[in-house]
Design an enzyme around this catalytic site. Structure first.
Site, PDB file in Angstrom:
ATOM      1  N   HIS A 178     -55.610  49.407 -11.441  1.00 53.50           N
ATOM      2  CA  HIS A 178     -55.336  50.531 -12.330  1.00 53.50           C
ATOM      3  C   HIS A 178     -54.402  50.043 -13.432  1.00 53.50           C
ATOM      4  O   HIS A 178     -53.693  49.047 -13.273  1.00 53.50           O
ATOM      5  CB  HIS A 178     -54.661  51.671 -11.567  1.00 53.50           C
ATOM      6  CG  HIS A 178     -55.578  52.395 -10.642  1.00 53.50           C
ATOM      7  ND1 HIS A 178     -55.247  53.600 -10.074  1.00 53.50           N
ATOM      8  CD2 HIS A 178     -56.810  52.082 -10.172  1.00 53.50           C
ATOM      9  CE1 HIS A 178     -56.244  54.012  -9.300  1.00 53.50           C
ATOM     10  NE2 HIS A 178     -57.208  53.103  -9.348  1.00 53.50           N
ATOM     11  N   GLU A 216     -51.529  51.023 -14.483  1.00 57.87           N
ATOM     12  CA  GLU A 216     -50.130  50.889 -14.067  1.00 57.87           C
ATOM     13  C   GLU A 216     -49.908  49.603 -13.277  1.00 57.87           C
ATOM     14  O   GLU A 216     -48.909  48.906 -13.482  1.00 57.87           O
ATOM     15  CB  GLU A 216     -49.696  52.075 -13.188  1.00 57.87           C
ATOM     16  CG  GLU A 216     -49.851  53.427 -13.841  1.00 57.87           C
ATOM     17  CD  GLU A 216     -51.163  54.129 -13.524  1.00 57.87           C
ATOM     18  OE1 GLU A 216     -51.136  55.350 -13.328  1.00 57.87           O
ATOM     19  OE2 GLU A 216     -52.218  53.461 -13.473  1.00 57.87           O
ATOM     20  N   CYS A 273     -51.733  58.057  -9.772  1.00 55.12           N
ATOM     21  CA  CYS A 273     -52.254  58.405  -8.447  1.00 55.12           C
ATOM     22  C   CYS A 273     -51.227  57.987  -7.377  1.00 55.12           C
ATOM     23  O   CYS A 273     -50.197  57.372  -7.681  1.00 55.12           O
ATOM     24  CB  CYS A 273     -53.586  57.694  -8.212  1.00 55.12           C
ATOM     25  SG  CYS A 273     -53.428  55.902  -8.007  1.00 55.12           S
ATOM     26  N   CYS A 283     -50.446  54.141  -7.316  1.00 56.62           N
ATOM     27  CA  CYS A 283     -49.599  53.707  -8.427  1.00 56.62           C
ATOM     28  C   CYS A 283     -48.182  54.247  -8.293  1.00 56.62           C
ATOM     29  O   CYS A 283     -47.217  53.542  -8.595  1.00 56.62           O
ATOM     30  CB  CYS A 283     -50.225  54.109  -9.752  1.00 56.62           C
ATOM     31  SG  CYS A 283     -51.770  53.191 -10.067  1.00 56.62           S
TER      32      CYS A 283
END
EC number: 3.5.4.33
Length: 152
Positions: free
Chosen positions: A55, A57, A85, A88
Site C-alpha cells: 500500500h 503508506e 486501513c 497501515c
C-alpha cells in the site's frame, strides 16, 4: 504544520496517487515528512509488486526507514490520499509516526475513524495524531474516476 503546509504536502501525495492510477493500481499516494523534508514517498503497488502489503503508506514508510536507517520515524507526518486501513495503521503505530493527515475517508476499510479507529485505542503504547479531510474532494475524485473507468 499549518493548513497551507498540509495542503502542499497532500498535493505531493496526490501526485503519487496519479502514478498508481497510471499503472492500473488504485490511485492512493503517500508522502512521509520529517523535519520539513520528504524522506519517503509511495503509491499503491500490490498488483505490480505481487505484494498485498504494498500500500502507498507501507511503501513510503519503508523508504523513509531506510533513509533514516531506523525502523522508528518519530517526529514525522504521513500524508496519504485515503484513510489508512488496519494494516497501515499498525505499521504507522509501530514506526512511531507522530501524525497522519489523510484526504478521503474510506467507509469500507478505513481504520482512522470510518469503520473503526485504531489510533483512538489508549492502551496502545504510542499515540498518533490524526487529521482527515485535507483536500478530500480532490483525493476522492481520483478514486471515483478510477473506478468509473474500470466499470466502463
Amino acid at each position: 504544520m499549518t493548513g497551507t503546509q498540509d495542503q502542499a504536502y497532500m498535493r505531493l501525495a496526490i501526485e503519487q496517487a496519479r502514478l498508481a492510477g497510471a499503472q492500473g493500481e488504485v490511485p492512493v499516494g503517500a508522502i512521509l515528512v520529517h523535519k520539513e523534508q520528504v524522506i519517503g514517498k509511495g503509491f499503491n503497488q500490490p498488483i505490480t509488486l505481487h505484494d498485498p502489503s504494498a500500500h502507498a503508506e507501507m511503501v513510503a514508510i519503508r523508504e523513509a526507514a531506510k533513509s533514516l536507517e531506523n525502523y522508528r520515524i518519530p517526529e514525522s507526518t504521513l500524508y496519504v490520499t485515503l484513510e489508512p486501513c488496519a494494516m497501515c495503521c499498525g505499521v504507522i503505530l509501530h514506526a512511531r509516526v507522530k501524525r497522519v493527515v489523510f484526504g478521503a475517508t474510506d467507509p469500507k476499510t478505513g481504520m482512522a475513524g470510518s469503520v473503526g479507529d485504531l489510533f483512538a485505542i489508549q492502551q496502545i503504547n504510542h499515540q498518533t495524531e490524526v487529521e482527515g479531510g485535507v483536500l478530500a474532494d480532490e483525493c476522492g475524485e481520483l478514486l471515483r474516476e478510477f473506478f468509473k473507468q474500470r466499470r466502463t
